[in-house]
Scaffold this active site. Structure first.
Site, PDB file in Angstrom:
ATOM      1  N   CYS A 343       6.422  32.072  51.352  1.00 52.74           N
ATOM      2  CA  CYS A 343       7.644  32.370  50.590  1.00 52.74           C
ATOM      3  C   CYS A 343       8.428  33.571  51.140  1.00 52.74           C
ATOM      4  O   CYS A 343       9.650  33.460  51.287  1.00 52.74           O
ATOM      5  CB  CYS A 343       7.330  32.577  49.118  1.00 52.74           C
ATOM      6  SG  CYS A 343       5.747  31.988  48.567  1.00 52.74           S
ATOM      7  N   ARG A 372      -6.229  33.057  53.397  1.00 57.34           N
ATOM      8  CA  ARG A 372      -6.600  33.823  52.212  1.00 57.34           C
ATOM      9  C   ARG A 372      -8.094  34.078  52.248  1.00 57.34           C
ATOM     10  O   ARG A 372      -8.867  33.182  52.564  1.00 57.34           O
ATOM     11  CB  ARG A 372      -6.226  33.056  50.936  1.00 57.34           C
ATOM     12  CG  ARG A 372      -4.721  32.935  50.806  1.00 57.34           C
ATOM     13  CD  ARG A 372      -4.298  32.223  49.547  1.00 57.34           C
ATOM     14  NE  ARG A 372      -2.890  31.878  49.649  1.00 57.34           N
ATOM     15  CZ  ARG A 372      -2.245  31.086  48.809  1.00 57.34           C
ATOM     16  NH1 ARG A 372      -2.895  30.558  47.794  1.00 57.34           N
ATOM     17  NH2 ARG A 372      -0.976  30.811  48.982  1.00 57.34           N
ATOM     18  N   GLN A 390      -0.149  24.568  54.010  1.00 57.59           N
ATOM     19  CA  GLN A 390       0.564  24.073  52.829  1.00 57.59           C
ATOM     20  C   GLN A 390       1.713  23.173  53.276  1.00 57.59           C
ATOM     21  O   GLN A 390       2.379  23.468  54.262  1.00 57.59           O
ATOM     22  CB  GLN A 390       1.153  25.246  52.048  1.00 57.59           C
ATOM     23  CG  GLN A 390       0.110  26.175  51.455  1.00 57.59           C
ATOM     24  CD  GLN A 390       0.769  27.323  50.720  1.00 57.59           C
ATOM     25  OE1 GLN A 390       1.632  27.999  51.258  1.00 57.59           O
ATOM     26  NE2 GLN A 390       0.353  27.542  49.483  1.00 57.59           N
ATOM     27  N   ASP A 392       4.625  23.121  52.349  1.00 52.53           N
ATOM     28  CA  ASP A 392       5.380  24.043  51.517  1.00 52.53           C
ATOM     29  C   ASP A 392       6.880  23.808  51.639  1.00 52.53           C
ATOM     30  O   ASP A 392       7.354  23.325  52.667  1.00 52.53           O
ATOM     31  CB  ASP A 392       5.070  25.473  51.994  1.00 52.53           C
ATOM     32  CG  ASP A 392       5.153  26.478  50.868  1.00 52.53           C
ATOM     33  OD1 ASP A 392       5.474  26.072  49.745  1.00 52.53           O
ATOM     34  OD2 ASP A 392       4.893  27.667  51.129  1.00 52.53           O
ATOM     35  N   HIS A 394      10.675  25.755  49.889  1.00 48.59           N
ATOM     36  CA  HIS A 394      11.329  26.601  48.893  1.00 48.59           C
ATOM     37  C   HIS A 394      12.757  26.141  48.729  1.00 48.59           C
ATOM     38  O   HIS A 394      13.467  25.957  49.710  1.00 48.59           O
ATOM     39  CB  HIS A 394      11.242  28.070  49.308  1.00 48.59           C
ATOM     40  CG  HIS A 394       9.834  28.549  49.324  1.00 48.59           C
ATOM     41  ND1 HIS A 394       9.077  28.583  50.470  1.00 48.59           N
ATOM     42  CD2 HIS A 394       9.022  28.921  48.311  1.00 48.59           C
ATOM     43  CE1 HIS A 394       7.854  28.994  50.162  1.00 48.59           C
ATOM     44  NE2 HIS A 394       7.784  29.203  48.857  1.00 48.59           N
ATOM     45  N   LYS A 478       6.300  26.380  35.285  1.00 48.41           N
ATOM     46  CA  LYS A 478       5.937  25.458  36.363  1.00 48.41           C
ATOM     47  C   LYS A 478       5.457  24.113  35.847  1.00 48.41           C
ATOM     48  O   LYS A 478       5.171  23.944  34.651  1.00 48.41           O
ATOM     49  CB  LYS A 478       4.873  26.079  37.259  1.00 48.41           C
ATOM     50  CG  LYS A 478       3.571  26.352  36.537  1.00 48.41           C
ATOM     51  CD  LYS A 478       2.512  26.858  37.493  1.00 48.41           C
ATOM     52  CE  LYS A 478       1.260  27.236  36.726  1.00 48.41           C
ATOM     53  NZ  LYS A 478       0.119  27.494  37.579  1.00 48.41           N
ATOM     54  N   HIS A 524       9.326  27.025  44.261  1.00 48.91           N
ATOM     55  CA  HIS A 524       8.263  26.732  45.237  1.00 48.91           C
ATOM     56  C   HIS A 524       7.763  25.332  44.924  1.00 48.91           C
ATOM     57  O   HIS A 524       7.593  24.998  43.756  1.00 48.91           O
ATOM     58  CB  HIS A 524       7.056  27.653  45.095  1.00 48.91           C
ATOM     59  CG  HIS A 524       7.358  29.112  44.995  1.00 48.91           C
ATOM     60  ND1 HIS A 524       7.091  29.979  46.015  1.00 48.91           N
ATOM     61  CD2 HIS A 524       7.865  29.861  43.992  1.00 48.91           C
ATOM     62  CE1 HIS A 524       7.427  31.213  45.647  1.00 48.91           C
ATOM     63  NE2 HIS A 524       7.896  31.163  44.418  1.00 48.91           N
TER      64      HIS A 524
HETATM   65 ZN   LIG Z   1       6.183  29.784  47.779  1.00 46.75          ZN
END
Ligand SMILES: [Zn+2]
Ligand SMILES: [Zn+2]
Length: 647
Positions: A343, A372, A390, A392, A394, A478, A524
């Site tokens: 992000c 992580r 991910q 991912d 945004h 969310k 996200h």
């Molecule tokens: Zn994010």
């Protein structure tokens, strides 16, 4: 006639209100509703608190009658079964002492001190039989409030040091005993009405457990068990456990040569082998195509970022201590972090040029690998790793676009699920705690708009949702997706999350139609969650029998003898030109063996070629799970294949 003050008003979950005599029990209420319900009621939830179905209700209340179909009903059933296990153990192992016996996710355990008596696999059956023998006596669980002095005297006399230890922490006036048959336990309850509900029992496992989890204390024997109201349900559960073992992604990942781990590379860092990489790339390409169609712009960002980036984002303050530590460089003023999320990088991409309201929404997508730190004990196959990718993206949009963007992301997520055979899915909407609005960032007005946008989007898309108040993150509401796999297990997958925090921290702006500066909303979203976790679920859902378009090897060409190798190799190249992937099995093995091995490796199509096929320019086709499809021309096979591979 009953006086008004001796009646209580009971509100049932459907909103209906009924009057009952004061002191009626959950069981009484169930009996009035239907005989069937009365036979199945395990406990009652009275004003939000679960209690015995046989306990009198003294005042107006909201009452929910709990059965096996309710999680709290099951937990009550399993905890009550722990008492039954204890009763059986006391009958079989004189002098046994008891610690605690809670319900767990599936079943229950009891920590016991067997006084040095052995207890192993061979003893399980004997205990199970004893439990069922006692259950058949339909012994009621009788509740009795006790004074602390009497409770201490009882366990003192019985000689149970663990219960005495537990009693030390309890206040006089709060202590209850429960007795079924000859067995009495210190317990606050609740319990099911009687042991007769328990029709099937299985001891699963024994393990050591220190009293109160402290290794300075004595090690007790923790006996895990599970019980069911029907033998068939236990049988089904045991079958699923066996099936789950066979489908374990760690086992299949190794057998199918998809991924591996190496101690030397490091714990929790998966190595993708060629076949696994092929599978992974196909998944990525599938989503990449869908995302381009849905208006996403792909971006790529580095695996590390300056520490300052994460100070700005707030991640450093929140996770810095428990994460991979900063990377140093020869320049003492420089520090970098392994990227824990994409992000912040995407916020910086947003900031590379001025944005106008007409530019929004901006949808930035990246297969971003993040790192992580997980403690080594927490690592598990591909589902808990230290480095993962991910899917991912945004979305930066105006507040009035949130609903529309949610609808689009829901479409994309459902397209992904359906394409991959997950037909049974549901979602959870996580909203603010209405009692405690101050702990959330962002204005009341924005939250209300976003929350109703999510709820409306989910409803308009016909999603089956549960709404959880107070489950939202401090930075936004969310929507999380859950799928049920072929074995009925639930997995949490993709998520769509509104964020009011990062746009503030990164001071993101756009120029509105009013020529003023405004702050965009950030969303996200990740339909798979992570590729690693998603592939783990996919392996377990399919048992390694991937849909044709995902299969690492889609075909195996099996020449009957080396005489047909040239034909097999030509065939291989022809198919490769048609985007059909696989291999030629050139081993000096009998054809039966080659077929068997291809089956074990879960190759969807086996193409057997011998004298007849080579002479006629054909292939003999076998489809895994369907058997022999007969002889086809190469063109015909390509058409058959292409019809199936389409998604
Ligand atoms: Zn994010
Ligand atoms: Zn109990």
């Amino acid at each position: 006639m009953i006086a008004q003050d001796e009646q209580i008003r009971v509100t049932l979950p459907d909103g209906s209100v009924r009057q009952y005599p004061k002191g009626s029990t959950g069981l009484d209420i169930a009996t009035q509703i239907s005989e069937g319900l009365a036979r199945n009621v395990l406990a009652a939830k009275v004003n939000g608190k679960v209690q015995d179905a046989t306990l009198p209700i003294q005042e107006d209340a909201n009452v929910q009658l709990l059965t096996w179909n309710d999680a709290e009903g099951k937990a009550t059933f399993w905890h009550s079964s722990a008492h039954l296990l204890a009763e059986a153990l006391e009958a079989l192992y004189p002098g046994v002492k008891f610690g605690i016996g809670p319900a767990v996710e599936t079943g229950f355990y009891y920590d016991v001190d067997l006084n040095g008596q052995a207890f192993s696999q061979e003893d399980f059956k004997k205990v199970e039989d004893k439990m069922l023998e006692l259950a058949r006596q339909k012994q009621p669980y009788v509740r009795k409030p006790m004074s602390k002095a009497d409770a201490v005297a009882y366990f003192d006399q019985k000689g149970d040091p663990y219960k005495l230890d537990l009693l030390e922490g309890l206040d006089d006036g709060t202590i209850t005993f429960y007795t079924q048959g000859d067995f009495t336990d210190l317990c606050r309850g609740p319990h099911i009405p009687n042991t007769g509900f328990i029709k099937a029992a299985k001891i699963m496992n024994v393990a050591g457990a220190y009293w109160r989890g402290n290794e300075k204390n004595k090690q007790l024997t923790r006996i895990y068990a599970v019980t069911y109201p029907k033998q068939k349900e236990l049988d089904d559960y045991l079958y699923l456990l066996e099936e789950a073992k066979k489908r374990d992604h760690r086992k299949l990942g190794k057998e199918l040569e998809l991924f591996a781990f190496s101690e030397r590379v490091g714990q929790g860092l998966p190595l993708w082998l060629p076949k696994g990489t092929m599978l992974r790339e196909r998944l990525e390409n599938f989503l990449r195509r869908a995302q381009v169609r849905a208006g996403y712009s792909p971006v790529v960002t580095p695996h590390i970022g300056s520490k300052q980036l994460y100070v700005t984002s707030g991640h450093w303050e929140k996770y810095g201590e428990d994460s991979f530590q900063p990377i140093k460089t020869p320049d003492p003023n420089e520090e970098f972090l392994l990227k824990p999320m994409n992000c912040p990088h995407h916020c910086e991409i947003y900031k590379t040029k001025p944005r106008s309201y007409r530019d929004l929404p901006l949808r930035l997508a990246e297969f971003g690998t993040v790192y992580r730190y997980e403690q080594s004990g927490e690592l598990h196959g591909l589902t808990r790793v230290r480095g993962f990718t991910q899917d991912d993206a945004h979305i930066f949009c105006r507040p009035d676009q949130v609903k529309d963007e949610f609808m689009k992301v829901i479409d994309l997520v459902l397209y992904v699920f359906r394409s991959l055979g997950f037909e049974d899915y549901s979602a959870q909407v996580s909203l603010r705690d209405p009692e405690n609005k101050t702990k959330y960032i962002g204005s009341d007005d924005l939250w209300e708009k976003a929350e109703s946008a999510i709820v409306e989007a989910a409803a308009e898309k016909g999603l089956r949702t549960v709404t959880e108040l107070g489950e939202a993150a401090f930075y936004g509401p969310k929507l999380d997706f859950m799928v049920r796999d072929a074995l009925g297990r639930k997995w949490q997958l993709g998520t769509i999350q509104v964020d009011y925090n990062l746009p503030n921290r990164f001071e993101l702006e756009y120029i509105g139609a009013d020529n003023q500066k405004h702050r965009p909303v950030m969303i996200h979203r990740a339909p798979f969650g992570s590729l690693e976790r998603f592939i783990a679920i996919l392996i377990e859902n399919t048992g390694g029998n991937f849909p044709l378009w995902l299969s690492p090897d889609q075909i195996a060409i099996l020449p009957i003898s080396e005489k047909y190798e040239d034909y097999a190799n030509d065939l291989f190249f022809t198919l490769q030109e048609n985007d059909i992937r696989g291999f030629v099995d050139l081993r000096d093995e009998k054809i039966g063996r080659k077929i068997r091995d291809a089956e074990v490796n879960k190759v969807p199509y086996m193409l057997v070629v011998g004298e007849k096929e080579a002479a006629e320019g054909k292939v003999s086709v076998r489809r895994k799970g369907q058997g022999d499809l007969g002889s086809m021309s190469i063109d015909e096979f390509v058409r058959t294949f292409q019809a199936e591979v389409k998604i």
